[in-house]
Each structure stands twice: as structure tokens, then as C-alpha cells.
Design an enzyme around this catalytic site. Sequence first.
Site, mmCIF file in Angstrom:
data_model
loop_
_atom_site.group_PDB
_atom_site.id
_atom_site.type_symbol
_atom_site.label_atom_id
_atom_site.label_comp_id
_atom_site.label_asym_id
_atom_site.label_seq_id
_atom_site.Cartn_x
_atom_site.Cartn_y
_atom_site.Cartn_z
ATOM 1 C CE1 TYR A 1 13.571 -40.967 -47.035
ATOM 2 C CE2 TYR A 1 15.043 -40.076 -48.992
ATOM 3 C CZ TYR A 1 14.397 -40.225 -47.734
ATOM 4 O OH TYR A 1 14.962 -39.240 -46.661
ATOM 5 C CB CYS A 2 8.907 -43.406 -49.684
ATOM 6 S SG CYS A 2 8.127 -45.240 -49.908
ATOM 7 N N GLY A 3 7.553 -43.459 -46.872
ATOM 8 C CA GLY A 3 7.517 -44.046 -45.978
ATOM 9 C C GLY A 3 7.678 -45.432 -45.406
#
Length: 282
Positions: free
Chosen positions: A240-242
Site C-alpha cells: 500500500y501507499c498513499g
Amino acid sequence: MTDTEQTPQHVDVEWLSEHLGDPQLRVLDATVHLSFDQHGAHVESGRAAYEREHVPGAAFVDLIGGLSDPEGEAPFAAAPSERFAQVLGEAGVGDDSHVVVYDSVNGIWATRLWWQLGLEGFDRVSVLDGGLAAWRAAGLDTSAGVETYPAATFTARRRPERIRSTAEVEAVVEAGEEPGVLLINALGRDDFARGHIPGSVNVPFAELVDAEGRLRPVEELRELFASVGALDAGRRPVTYCGGGIAATAAALALAELGRNDVAVYDGSMNAWTADPARPLES
């Protein structure tokens, strides 16, 4: 490329230059411009940049306007399978095509399209290593304007195991440290330190490539991911990330290491932080 050959995760500009005339090849520009200021994040289609300069023969695919779901749980949510199939078919991608994706920014929009194709059951896709910058650096010609391929029929066969929702990630966090799942945050180390989903490890997407934006050697990738336990056969990586974009770069790097069981938390921090009651570690 024949059906008996395995499609490479990446191709270099030399390979692409030699194969531009292949009848089954479809080159897609997936550029998106993302910027930040005091008002937050701003997204702009890369269509204008594509029309100024692109790999000869490439068509443009709009990840924001065409392949995102405005009704999803967060911005950039993957479009429904039916919509994805329509857009890819209109772009000329059929079930027997070999797709090469690239962007003219930092590579994560190309990996996003690579991931969405895989999500819909399509594996004949490669990322152009280094993107348009590498093509230019090699002194190869570019084109301007709009180019298209004949419309085709794309069959979507979604793989639900390759995508995770907020509810599913919440279940992992609520269960505590779950030996079968490893949450991998692909944002920068400073962003990770400021706040991340409890139990996550950090592998910044920017550390997966060199100064020219090309993927680092497999040995270096293996060391980076092994250091956080991402190559443990008993744990399934969920990246995941932003907003679910950089996370796909980590998924691609893991695929290069033989991890074809990676899932992406599509909503990522945008969705996770939408409810202030959800916990964060810092």
C-alpha cells in the site's frame, strides 16, 4: 512473442525499438501528473504530455478518467472489470496482445496499469524500464499527436486475490500480527515515520529504481525485500501507499523476485485515514 514464451515483467528500450512493428504489440502511455501544495494533492491527465511526445505508435490510456472508479472507497480506485475491458478494448488491446506500458513521469503510473491488467487476468504485459526518459536518453525518435490501434475485444477475468479493501486490512490489523500477511508501505521513509498502518514494514518505491528510473538489479531487490521479511514463503505481501499507485511498483518488484501472490490495498492511506478512529503507528 509466442504463447510458449513467458512475457517479461520488464523490457528495455532496445527490445521495444526492435519490436515496434510486431502486429500483436500494443504500446500504451499511462502518464498522469500528480502534484502537491498547501491545498493537498492535484491530479492531471497526462494526455497533453502524450500528444507532445510519445513512443512512436503508442496509444494513450487515461488512468484517471477511464480506469478509476469515481464511486470507489478512495480516489484512484480500480474501475470495475466491465469498464476496464471496454477502455482497453477501445485502446486496441485484445486477449492475444502483448502490451508494453510506460509513463513519462516516475514509472509508478506504468506499474499501476501493469497491476490493473494483471488484476483483470491479463499477463501478457511488460513495463518499459526507465519509461519515456530512457527512450529519449537512447536517442530514439519520438512522435507527437494522437495515435490509435484498431479496436479489439478484451476479456476481463478479475482475480480478487490481488486486491484488498479497507475492511480486509482492518481485519488483519485487529487480529494483531498475523503470520500469514505482511503489510508493506511503499512510501518514503519520512512519510512512513509520520504515520503508517500498524504492523507495516517500509520498502520505499523510490529505492526500487536507480537514478535513471530503471529497476535495480534483482540481487539488490532481493536484499531489500528480504530485510523486511517480504520473501518469507509463509507470509503474503500486501502493498500500500498513499493512493494505491506507488504500491504497484512494489508489487512489480516482488513479481520480479518470483512473488506472484502479492495483493495491493487499493484504497491505501487515502481510505485508511478517512476514518480518524483507525489506528496509526509512527
